[in-house]
Design a protein around this motif. Structure first.
Motif, PDB file in Angstrom:
ATOM      1  N   ILE A 112      -7.999 -26.422 -18.356  1.00 37.62           N
ATOM      2  CA  ILE A 112      -7.203 -27.638 -18.195  1.00 37.62           C
ATOM      3  C   ILE A 112      -5.811 -27.283 -17.679  1.00 37.62           C
ATOM      4  O   ILE A 112      -5.260 -27.971 -16.810  1.00 37.62           O
ATOM      5  N   HIS A 113      -5.246 -26.193 -18.205  1.00 39.04           N
ATOM      6  CA  HIS A 113      -3.936 -25.733 -17.723  1.00 39.04           C
ATOM      7  C   HIS A 113      -3.996 -25.410 -16.228  1.00 39.04           C
ATOM      8  O   HIS A 113      -3.128 -25.834 -15.460  1.00 39.04           O
ATOM      9  N   SER A 115      -6.157 -26.533 -14.115  1.00 42.89           N
ATOM     10  CA  SER A 115      -6.434 -27.766 -13.364  1.00 42.89           C
ATOM     11  C   SER A 115      -5.152 -28.538 -13.092  1.00 42.89           C
ATOM     12  O   SER A 115      -4.898 -28.976 -11.959  1.00 42.89           O
ATOM     13  N   VAL A 116      -4.342 -28.715 -14.129  1.00 41.21           N
ATOM     14  CA  VAL A 116      -3.088 -29.449 -13.975  1.00 41.21           C
ATOM     15  C   VAL A 116      -2.168 -28.728 -13.005  1.00 41.21           C
ATOM     16  O   VAL A 116      -1.553 -29.350 -12.122  1.00 41.21           O
ATOM     17  N   LEU A 143      -0.011 -36.161 -14.892  1.00 45.26           N
ATOM     18  CA  LEU A 143      -0.474 -35.082 -15.745  1.00 45.26           C
ATOM     19  C   LEU A 143       0.709 -34.303 -16.296  1.00 45.26           C
ATOM     20  O   LEU A 143       1.786 -34.278 -15.703  1.00 45.26           O
ATOM     21  N   MET A 157      -0.484 -31.944 -23.403  1.00 40.70           N
ATOM     22  CA  MET A 157      -1.223 -31.731 -22.164  1.00 40.70           C
ATOM     23  C   MET A 157      -2.681 -32.165 -22.331  1.00 40.70           C
ATOM     24  O   MET A 157      -3.246 -32.851 -21.465  1.00 40.70           O
ATOM     25  N   ALA A 161      -4.504 -35.242 -20.465  1.00 36.51           N
ATOM     26  CA  ALA A 161      -5.639 -34.881 -19.604  1.00 36.51           C
ATOM     27  C   ALA A 161      -6.909 -35.621 -20.014  1.00 36.51           C
ATOM     28  O   ALA A 161      -7.737 -35.977 -19.158  1.00 36.51           O
ATOM     29  N   LYS A 165     -10.217 -37.683 -17.841  1.00 38.61           N
ATOM     30  CA  LYS A 165     -11.421 -36.844 -17.856  1.00 38.61           C
ATOM     31  C   LYS A 165     -12.459 -37.280 -16.813  1.00 38.61           C
ATOM     32  O   LYS A 165     -13.250 -36.455 -16.335  1.00 38.61           O
ATOM     33  N   PHE A 168     -11.246 -35.861 -13.000  1.00 40.16           N
ATOM     34  CA  PHE A 168     -11.373 -34.457 -12.597  1.00 40.16           C
ATOM     35  C   PHE A 168     -12.663 -34.153 -11.826  1.00 40.16           C
ATOM     36  O   PHE A 168     -12.609 -33.485 -10.779  1.00 40.16           O
ATOM     37  N   CYS A 181     -12.922 -27.086 -13.245  1.00 40.54           N
ATOM     38  CA  CYS A 181     -13.107 -28.425 -13.808  1.00 40.54           C
ATOM     39  C   CYS A 181     -13.853 -28.350 -15.138  1.00 40.54           C
ATOM     40  O   CYS A 181     -14.963 -27.806 -15.211  1.00 40.54           O
ATOM     41  N   TRP A 187     -14.840 -31.688 -22.813  1.00 37.97           N
ATOM     42  CA  TRP A 187     -14.008 -32.847 -23.158  1.00 37.97           C
ATOM     43  C   TRP A 187     -14.340 -33.364 -24.549  1.00 37.97           C
ATOM     44  O   TRP A 187     -13.446 -33.858 -25.263  1.00 37.97           O
TER      45      TRP A 187
END
Length: 277
Positions: A112-113, A115-116, A143, A157, A161, A165, A168, A181, A187
């Protein structure tokens, strides 16, 4: 090293003062910290009036407090046999507990980090992401990237995020260079862990958001943490049980001997209530 004193004045008002800035050159061992604190207390003439000392959980601080406790025990009688002399930083312990717990989904958090960060690195990617957000008619727009040394920023975060969900995977279909992803199962884990972190986030705000010593809030919030950990210790999800197990281990390390204080506080509260206080 900054030394702050909290005390009750002649009018029974709580006061707070910075009493010294102490320069401690390396290696800053416990003995140097203890000497620096004692010298300052001596200069103020309050070495025999110290009730308790609060520090974070560095090993050098543990050594310093042990030295000071032994010193004060020789010249004065410490309250409750000195069991209340060393007060650990509540916010710091909460941080250690959560950091241990969220390590169970470390790879998911990293995805996720990434991705952002990937999306925020390019205006074109941001526009593509925003177009999908508008297409799905989501109210959120932005984000948040976390600071890895602050667990609450990681919680923020993840919480933000979570609202994107569904965006993405659609963004992945449009961006061939996007390879981190999170999957639907990821999730689901994030959602369940955020339910737990929400409680810790609220408690941290109560403890850290005050401009006075929080001993009047401390026990209630510690007990709230204990009840949460006990309740989720036998969770149906394996990763939640593993997460709670790590957090309970850290809780017991620092607060495992606090039952006397809780029971004592509960009895005092009942007594005051019976007497109409």
């Amino acid at each position: 090293m900054v030394l702050t004193a909290h005390f009750i004045d002649h009018n029974w008002r709580l006061q707070k003062r910075v009493i010294n800035f102490v320069c401690l050159p390396p290696p800053r061992r416990g003995v140097e910290i203890a000497d620096g604190i004692f010298k300052c207390l001596k200069e103020w003439g309050i070495e025999n009036k110290v009730f308790t000392i609060s520090v974070d959980n560095a090993s050098s601080n543990d050594v310093a407090i042990r030295i000071l406790k032994d010193t004060f025990s020789r010249t004065k009688r410490l309250l409750y046999g000195g069991k209340l002399f060393h007060v650990r930083c509540c916010a710091h312990i909460l941080n250690l507990m959560v950091q241990d717990g969220i390590s169970e989904i470390e790879e998911i958090i990293e995805d996720i980090h990434k991705s952002v960060k990937f999306i925020n690195q390019s205006e074109a990617r941001l526009k593509s992401f925003s177009d999908i957000v508008q297409q799905l008619q989501l109210p959120e727009r932005k984000l948040i990237l976390d600071c890895k040394t602050r667990w609450n920023s990681t919680f923020e975060m993840l919480s933000v995020a979570m609202k994107f969900k569904d965006v993405f995977p659609m963004f992945k279909d449009r961006e061939i260079l996007y390879h981190c992803c999170p999957c639907p199962e990821d999730w689901e884990k994030v959602e369940k862990i955020c339910e737990i972190l929400e409680v810790f986030n609220a408690i941290t705000k109560i403890i850290s958001g005050s401009d006075y010593p929080t001993s009047n809030l401390f026990l209630n919030e510690v007990y709230r943490v204990k009840m949460l950990l006990d309740k989720r210790a036998n969770d149906e999800n394996d990763f939640i049980r593993a997460m709670i197990g790590k957090m309970k281990a850290k809780f017991d390390k620092y607060w495992g001997e606090m039952q006397f204080a809780h029971v004592r506080g509960r009895r005092l509260g009942s007594k005051m209530q019976n007497e109409g206080c």
